[in-house]
Design a protein around this motif. Structure first.
Motif, short mmCIF file in Angstrom:
data_model
loop_
_atom_site.label_atom_id
_atom_site.label_comp_id
_atom_site.label_asym_id
_atom_site.label_seq_id
_atom_site.Cartn_x
_atom_site.Cartn_y
_atom_site.Cartn_z
N UNK A 112 6.74 -4.73 -3.85
CA UNK A 112 5.64 -3.88 -4.26
C UNK A 112 4.53 -4.68 -4.91
N UNK A 113 3.39 -4.03 -5.18
CA UNK A 113 2.26 -4.69 -5.82
C UNK A 113 1.70 -5.82 -4.97
N UNK A 114 1.13 -6.80 -5.63
CA UNK A 114 0.62 -8.00 -4.95
C UNK A 114 1.61 -9.13 -5.15
N UNK A 115 1.76 -9.96 -4.13
CA UNK A 115 2.70 -11.07 -4.21
C UNK A 115 2.09 -12.34 -3.63
N UNK A 116 2.64 -13.44 -4.06
CA UNK A 116 2.33 -14.75 -3.49
C UNK A 116 3.64 -15.32 -2.98
N UNK A 117 3.72 -15.61 -1.70
CA UNK A 117 4.96 -16.08 -1.08
C UNK A 117 4.75 -17.47 -0.49
N UNK A 118 5.82 -18.24 -0.48
CA UNK A 118 5.75 -19.58 0.08
C UNK A 118 7.13 -20.00 0.55
N UNK A 174 0.84 -1.19 0.00
CA UNK A 174 0.00 0.00 0.00
C UNK A 174 0.88 1.25 0.00
N UNK A 175 0.41 2.29 -0.66
CA UNK A 175 1.20 3.52 -0.79
C UNK A 175 1.08 4.39 0.47
N UNK A 176 1.40 3.78 1.58
CA UNK A 176 1.52 4.44 2.87
C UNK A 176 2.89 4.03 3.37
N UNK A 177 3.79 5.00 3.58
CA UNK A 177 5.21 4.65 3.71
C UNK A 177 5.84 5.10 5.02
N UNK A 178 6.81 4.30 5.46
CA UNK A 178 7.76 4.73 6.48
C UNK A 178 9.04 5.17 5.77
N UNK A 179 9.62 6.27 6.22
CA UNK A 179 10.88 6.75 5.68
C UNK A 179 11.97 6.60 6.73
N UNK A 193 -12.28 5.44 14.21
CA UNK A 193 -11.90 4.84 12.93
C UNK A 193 -11.31 5.90 12.02
N UNK A 194 -10.21 5.53 11.35
CA UNK A 194 -9.63 6.38 10.31
C UNK A 194 -9.85 5.72 8.96
N UNK A 195 -10.27 6.49 7.99
CA UNK A 195 -10.45 5.99 6.63
C UNK A 195 -9.30 6.51 5.78
N UNK A 196 -8.48 5.61 5.30
CA UNK A 196 -7.33 5.97 4.48
C UNK A 196 -7.46 5.33 3.10
N UNK A 197 -7.10 6.09 2.07
CA UNK A 197 -7.12 5.55 0.71
C UNK A 197 -5.72 5.68 0.11
N UNK A 198 -4.81 4.81 0.51
CA UNK A 198 -3.42 4.96 0.07
C UNK A 198 -3.17 4.54 -1.36
N UNK A 199 -4.02 3.68 -1.91
CA UNK A 199 -3.72 3.13 -3.22
C UNK A 199 -2.69 2.01 -3.11
N UNK A 200 -2.40 1.40 -4.24
CA UNK A 200 -1.45 0.29 -4.29
C UNK A 200 -0.06 0.82 -4.60
N UNK A 201 0.94 0.40 -3.83
CA UNK A 201 2.33 0.75 -4.10
C UNK A 201 2.91 -0.28 -5.06
#
Length: 333
Positions: free
Chosen positions: A147-153, A30-35, A289-297
């Motif tokens: 980034x994006x969507x991933x499938x991990x195993x 998600x496009x919500x970041x820590x720097x 409640x907070x409503x955030x719309x970060x979008x996909x990173x």
């Protein structure tokens, strides 16, 4: 291995794991970041400054999670120990199911990689392996890195991950409550065994989710249905479970984000506009409640070395590759 830089900047995205049926396997950045800013010191001092989430709460020395990940990675690479100054600007809420610990771990690893004279000694597989050692499973670490969507195993050779396509029409909204929930508590209520029918149902939905994310967002409601973990966790996040049920009853693809208690909603087209009206009825008048719309990173973790000349925007040190989804496969190699 020698150090090749003494000052680096890192940005790492929040992540939402599971996405309903993809338990411990699927995740979305998600496009919500820590720097993070890291400077090497000539002394043995370790100075950690934290702004935003976790300020005044997290450790400020060697026990800080970013420092631990950074130290461990440099030690694995055989780099010399130095003093450190870290400045962390945290925007990812802690203990809410948005991958804050994975972001900390990945930022430390990626920072260490950028500090090395030859960052390529740590490829993408090595970064994921180190992150999984800290996290215990790769579902959050993989999208934070890639980034994006991933499938991990997990395989015999260690943790692995592949990218999943995400239709550009899909939008991500997160509903973040003001209370926290420890991952250990959310995992503690899960049964050791589940009925075969529930396992088969969820496996089918996980397969459908790959198609829904890539090309058929109209299938997201069915594709995000789960019988493995969310109902069992309802007892420790009653408010989130109630909101989840209400959103799904309105035809919206809502899931618990990671171990919760944040709720993730995936929408497209008219569904995004309809979500506003539904939320206005469900939580607009309810405190907490907070409503955030970060979008996909799409890019995942990025880092750059800071030099006297300034330099370009965020890039992974050593690779010379920008943080685009298309180029992501080369960024860590």
């Amino acid at each position: 291995m020698q150090l090749g830089a003494d000052h680096v900047l890192v940005r790492v995205p929040a992540t939402s794991a599971n996405l309903g049926p993809g338990f411990d396997a699927m995740g979305l950045a998600l496009a919500l970041h820590d720097d993070l800013e890291v400077e090497l010191l000539a002394s043995d001092d370790v100075v950690v400054e934290v702004e935003g989430e976790g300020a005044g709460e997290v450790p400020d020395g060697e026990d800080h999670l970013v420092v631990r990940a950074l130290r461990h990675t440099l030690d694995l690479a055989g780099a010399p120990r130095t003093g450190l100054r870290l400045r962390c600007v945290n925007r990812i809420p802690h203990a809410r199911g948005l991958g804050s610990s994975s972001a900390a771990v990945v930022s430390g690893i990626v920072a260490a990689r950028a500090l090395l004279a030859d960052p390529h000694v740590l490829d993408a597989d090595a970064v994921l392996r180190i992150a999984t050692e800290f996290e215990g499973h790769p579902d959050n670490a993989a999208p934070a890195i890639r980034g994006g969507a991933t499938l991990a195993w997990r395989s015999a050779d260690g943790p692995r991950a592949v990218d999943l396509d995400v239709d550009e029409r899909i939008e991500a909204t997160v509903l973040v409550p003001d209370h926290r929930l420890a991952t250990s508590r959310a995992r503690g209520v899960l049964p050791a065994e589940v009925p075969h029918g529930d396992a088969a149902f969820t496996a089918g939905r996980a397969g459908l989710l790959v198609e829904a994310l890539a090309r058929r967002p109209e299938l997201l409601l069915d594709a995000t249905e789960d019988r493995l973990h969310q109902d069992y966790r309802a007892a420790v996040m009653a408010g989130s479970a109630e909101l989840l049920r209400a959103l799904r009853a309105e035809g919206l693809a809502a899931t618990i984000s990671g171990a919760g208690p944040t709720v993730l909603v995936l929408t497209s087209g008219e569904g995004t506009a309809r979500l506003d009206g539904v939320l206005a009825e469900l939580i607009d008048d309810v405190a907490g409640w907070r409503v955030l719309r970060p979008g996909v990173d799409a890019g995942g973790a990025v880092a750059r070395r800071v030099t006297g000349g300034g330099g370009a925007g965020p890039r992974l040190a050593g690779g010379g590759v920008s943080a685009s989804r298309r180029a992501r496969g080369d960024m860590m190699r």
